[in-house]
Design a protein around this motif. Sequence first.
Motif, PDB file in Angstrom:
ATOM      1  N   GLN A 172     -10.370   3.279  -5.999  1.00  0.00           N
ATOM      2  CA  GLN A 172     -10.728   2.418  -4.881  1.00  0.00           C
ATOM      3  C   GLN A 172      -9.735   2.614  -3.748  1.00  0.00           C
ATOM      4  O   GLN A 172      -8.554   2.843  -3.992  1.00  0.00           O
ATOM      5  CB  GLN A 172     -10.659   0.942  -5.274  1.00  0.00           C
ATOM      6  CG  GLN A 172     -11.523   0.538  -6.428  1.00  0.00           C
ATOM      7  CD  GLN A 172     -11.278  -0.918  -6.818  1.00  0.00           C
ATOM      8  OE1 GLN A 172     -10.211  -1.477  -6.579  1.00  0.00           O
ATOM      9  NE2 GLN A 172     -12.281  -1.526  -7.410  1.00  0.00           N
ATOM     10  N   VAL A 173     -10.227   2.479  -2.520  1.00  0.00           N
ATOM     11  CA  VAL A 173      -9.368   2.383  -1.342  1.00  0.00           C
ATOM     12  C   VAL A 173      -9.581   0.972  -0.816  1.00  0.00           C
ATOM     13  O   VAL A 173     -10.699   0.595  -0.480  1.00  0.00           O
ATOM     14  CB  VAL A 173      -9.728   3.432  -0.273  1.00  0.00           C
ATOM     15  CG1 VAL A 173      -8.946   3.193   1.008  1.00  0.00           C
ATOM     16  CG2 VAL A 173      -9.479   4.838  -0.797  1.00  0.00           C
ATOM     17  N   VAL A 174      -8.506   0.178  -0.801  1.00  0.00           N
ATOM     18  CA  VAL A 174      -8.595  -1.233  -0.425  1.00  0.00           C
ATOM     19  C   VAL A 174      -7.497  -1.593   0.576  1.00  0.00           C
ATOM     20  O   VAL A 174      -6.442  -0.961   0.613  1.00  0.00           O
ATOM     21  CB  VAL A 174      -8.469  -2.147  -1.668  1.00  0.00           C
ATOM     22  CG1 VAL A 174      -9.618  -1.933  -2.628  1.00  0.00           C
ATOM     23  CG2 VAL A 174      -7.151  -1.926  -2.377  1.00  0.00           C
ATOM     24  N   ALA A 175      -7.760  -2.631   1.381  1.00  0.00           N
ATOM     25  CA  ALA A 175      -6.740  -3.132   2.298  1.00  0.00           C
ATOM     26  C   ALA A 175      -5.564  -3.650   1.481  1.00  0.00           C
ATOM     27  O   ALA A 175      -5.738  -4.238   0.412  1.00  0.00           O
ATOM     28  CB  ALA A 175      -7.320  -4.242   3.166  1.00  0.00           C
ATOM     29  N   HIS A 176      -4.340  -3.430   2.005  1.00  0.00           N
ATOM     30  CA  HIS A 176      -3.143  -3.790   1.242  1.00  0.00           C
ATOM     31  C   HIS A 176      -1.981  -4.067   2.193  1.00  0.00           C
ATOM     32  O   HIS A 176      -1.485  -3.147   2.841  1.00  0.00           O
ATOM     33  CB  HIS A 176      -2.784  -2.661   0.283  1.00  0.00           C
ATOM     34  CG  HIS A 176      -1.569  -2.895  -0.544  1.00  0.00           C
ATOM     35  ND1 HIS A 176      -1.572  -3.698  -1.655  1.00  0.00           N
ATOM     36  CD2 HIS A 176      -0.303  -2.444  -0.424  1.00  0.00           C
ATOM     37  CE1 HIS A 176      -0.371  -3.718  -2.191  1.00  0.00           C
ATOM     38  NE2 HIS A 176       0.428  -2.962  -1.451  1.00  0.00           N
ATOM     39  N   GLU A 177      -1.561  -5.289   2.315  1.00  0.00           N
ATOM     40  CA  GLU A 177      -0.364  -5.690   3.065  1.00  0.00           C
ATOM     41  C   GLU A 177      -0.101  -4.855   4.314  1.00  0.00           C
ATOM     42  O   GLU A 177       0.892  -4.162   4.422  1.00  0.00           O
ATOM     43  CB  GLU A 177       0.862  -5.647   2.156  1.00  0.00           C
ATOM     44  CG  GLU A 177       0.777  -6.590   0.985  1.00  0.00           C
ATOM     45  CD  GLU A 177       1.953  -6.447   0.032  1.00  0.00           C
ATOM     46  OE1 GLU A 177       2.955  -5.786   0.377  1.00  0.00           O
ATOM     47  OE2 GLU A 177       1.860  -7.021  -1.065  1.00  0.00           O
ATOM     48  N   GLY A 178      -0.995  -4.909   5.271  1.00  0.00           N
ATOM     49  CA  GLY A 178      -0.813  -4.194   6.523  1.00  0.00           C
ATOM     50  C   GLY A 178      -1.114  -2.714   6.452  1.00  0.00           C
ATOM     51  O   GLY A 178      -0.860  -1.982   7.405  1.00  0.00           O
TER      52      GLY A 178
END
Length: 149
Positions: free
Chosen positions: A91-97
């Motif tokens: 998966q490619v996910v949003a992560h802390e900025g």
Amino acid sequence: MPWTMDDYPSSLKNLDKVVRKKTIDIANSMIDEGYKEDQAIPIATSQAKEWYNNAGHREINEYEKNGKPSERSEAGRKHESNPERLREAEQVVAHEGGWAVKSNNAKRPSDVFDEKDDAIKRGREIANNKGTKLTIYKQDGSVQEEQLY
């Protein structure tokens, strides 16, 4: 024999500390998957150097602070094998900025990038190597794209 930052092959002694740490992580995982030590070390070293050359400063700093080589289990016993992780989709996910690449059931990402395109590139590489699916998410958590490899 699983290695730690205090006990590792002498061939790793001249590596940068973060590269050595990543090499030990990769090599320990490979040994758990059935590779022989003499195969795991050069492959892991090459992959760790490639990771270091392609990683952003934030990812390297995050790994240096929070990543750790697998520690020896009780009395030096070998880690339990985890072959099902190889079948998990990426998966490619949003992560802390930034953007993270992780296996579906992983607690922590394998890689973190400032730019989404860099995360997608790495996610495709991992999914292709594993022959699994890559799911790319939007910032809001909805699915942007899915690809099978």
